[in-house]
Design a protein around this motif. Structure first.
Motif, PDB file in Angstrom:
ATOM      1  N   ARG A 101      37.995  36.259  35.236  1.00  0.00           N
ATOM      2  CA  ARG A 101      37.300  35.963  36.326  1.00  0.00           C
ATOM      3  C   ARG A 101      37.907  34.439  36.694  1.00  0.00           C
ATOM      4  O   ARG A 101      38.008  34.109  38.037  1.00  0.00           O
ATOM      5  N   ARG A 140      38.365  43.323  39.631  1.00  0.00           N
ATOM      6  CA  ARG A 140      37.980  44.324  40.504  1.00  0.00           C
ATOM      7  C   ARG A 140      36.821  45.220  39.947  1.00  0.00           C
ATOM      8  O   ARG A 140      37.018  45.863  38.787  1.00  0.00           O
ATOM      9  N   GLY A 158      39.544  37.150  38.952  1.00  0.00           N
ATOM     10  CA  GLY A 158      38.797  38.183  39.524  1.00  0.00           C
ATOM     11  C   GLY A 158      39.190  39.356  39.163  1.00  0.00           C
ATOM     12  O   GLY A 158      40.189  40.115  39.432  1.00  0.00           O
ATOM     13  N   ASN A 211      38.476  32.510  40.443  1.00  0.00           N
ATOM     14  CA  ASN A 211      38.874  31.421  40.535  1.00  0.00           C
ATOM     15  C   ASN A 211      40.019  30.841  39.884  1.00  0.00           C
ATOM     16  O   ASN A 211      40.443  31.413  38.760  1.00  0.00           O
ATOM     17  N   ASP A 241      33.820  41.203  39.298  1.00  0.00           N
ATOM     18  CA  ASP A 241      33.477  39.921  40.024  1.00  0.00           C
ATOM     19  C   ASP A 241      33.736  40.022  41.344  1.00  0.00           C
ATOM     20  O   ASP A 241      34.583  40.695  41.982  1.00  0.00           O
ATOM     21  N   LYS A 242      32.697  39.301  42.325  1.00  0.00           N
ATOM     22  CA  LYS A 242      32.775  39.089  43.457  1.00  0.00           C
ATOM     23  C   LYS A 242      33.908  38.459  43.990  1.00  0.00           C
ATOM     24  O   LYS A 242      34.457  38.414  45.142  1.00  0.00           O
ATOM     25  N   GLU A 243      34.348  37.496  43.225  1.00  0.00           N
ATOM     26  CA  GLU A 243      35.392  36.416  43.526  1.00  0.00           C
ATOM     27  C   GLU A 243      35.976  35.995  42.181  1.00  0.00           C
ATOM     28  O   GLU A 243      35.402  36.013  41.182  1.00  0.00           O
TER      29      GLU A 243
END
Length: 308
Positions: free
Chosen positions: A3, A36, A34, A43, A39-41
């Protein structure tokens, strides 16, 4: 993938001094942030440094000079690891959600699939007797721990006995045909049939030709063919010859060291997955290669057992 990715430093040593990461290098690092399908995004965190102005960080983060393109493709090693760690449905879901599949869909409109590529390689493994459906046969289990561009050919060579019964220097010479790739145009001449090393290398070349024919039947792209061009150099180095005696105009000192390390890395893997005689010779070969200008480092830690 994770993430969040933390970049401790935006500079690296390039052999002469410290330089700032290029946009491409920065994108490769931050592109791992992230997961796939999870996670939506993602960092990317950059640690503060008094030597890198904030505007330089912003410049790297907003640069459009480098577009991230996935080179992710199934390998035989990946297929083997998926077979032993995932169900077939889980493996297919994992590939279908990958960034590589996402980019492939955008380029081809969904006409190409990583799942189909996986199935094709699995078909080759079945045809060669390394798998039976979604299950590895005993002779295919070494694939899980062999990381090489010619991973299946390495395991084929093991299974056929072409790496057995060799001394450490001779094994290093034979193994080099699975790692060495000549730079520039042209290929190395095939070895003569005289001598045990040459006969083993010719056996591997014949295996490679059979494997290429099988891959064509399944629509699988083939790896580069075995190249015997470094075999005598690595044998002489493993036998204790000085660098001045081994080095020729064919490659620079840096290329020589790099290719020795590649051989040593493969030998370290053979020491883990090969039968007792191969493992013993492979361990000794790595010890013989790790000297002088060659610092193999983590390729072999000396802790491998002598028994299967």
């Amino acid at each position: 993938p994770a993430r969040s990715v933390v970049i401790e430093s935006l500079t690296k040593f390039d052999g002469e001094g410290h330089s700032t990461l290029t946009p491409g290098q920065f994108t490769q690092l931050t592109g791992r942030a992230g997961r796939r399908g999870i996670d939506k995004e993602g960092n990317a965190l950059v640690c503060w440094s008094p030597f890198v102005p904030f505007k330089d960080v912003v410049g790297l983060a907003t640069s459009q000079e480098f577009v991230l393109r996935s080179a992710f493709r199934p390998t035989y090693n990946m297929v083997a690891n998926l077979v032993v760690t995932r169900t077939r449905a889980e493996a297919e879901l994992l590939l279908s959600r990958s960034f590589g599949q996402f980019q492939m869909d955008r380029r081809t409109g969904g006409k190409r699939s990583l799942v189909r590529a996986l199935e094709a390689r699995l078909g080759v493994l079945e045809a060669r007797g390394f798998a039976d459906g979604w299950r590895l046969e005993p002779r295919g289990r070494p694939l899980v721990r062999v990381f090489n561009e010619a991973d299946l050919l390495v395991v084929e060579s093991l299974a056929s006995g072409l790496l057995e019964g060799l001394g450490s220097a001779d094994l290093a010479a034979v193994a080099s045909c699975l790692t060495f790739r000549r730079r520039g145009p042209g290929r190395s001449e095939p070895p003569a049939r005289k001598g045990e090393i040459n006969r083993r290398i010719l056996g591997i070349i014949e295996l490679a030709e059979d494997l290429v024919a099988e891959e064509r039947r399944h629509g699988v792209p083939s790896a580069e063919p075995p190249d015997p061009g470094f075999s005598m150099a690595v044998r002489r180095w493993a036998a204790g010859d000085d660098l001045s005696e081994v080095l020729t105009d064919e490659w620079s000192g840096g290329e020589f060291v790099r290719n020795i390390r590649l051989v040593a890395d493969l030998l370290g893997q053979l020491a883990e997955v090969g039968p007792t005689s191969v493992a013993r010779s492979a361990r000794r070969a790595v010890g013989a290669l790790e000297r002088g200008v060659v610092t193999v480092g983590g390729a072999f830690d000396g802790s491998l057992p002598d028994t299967e």
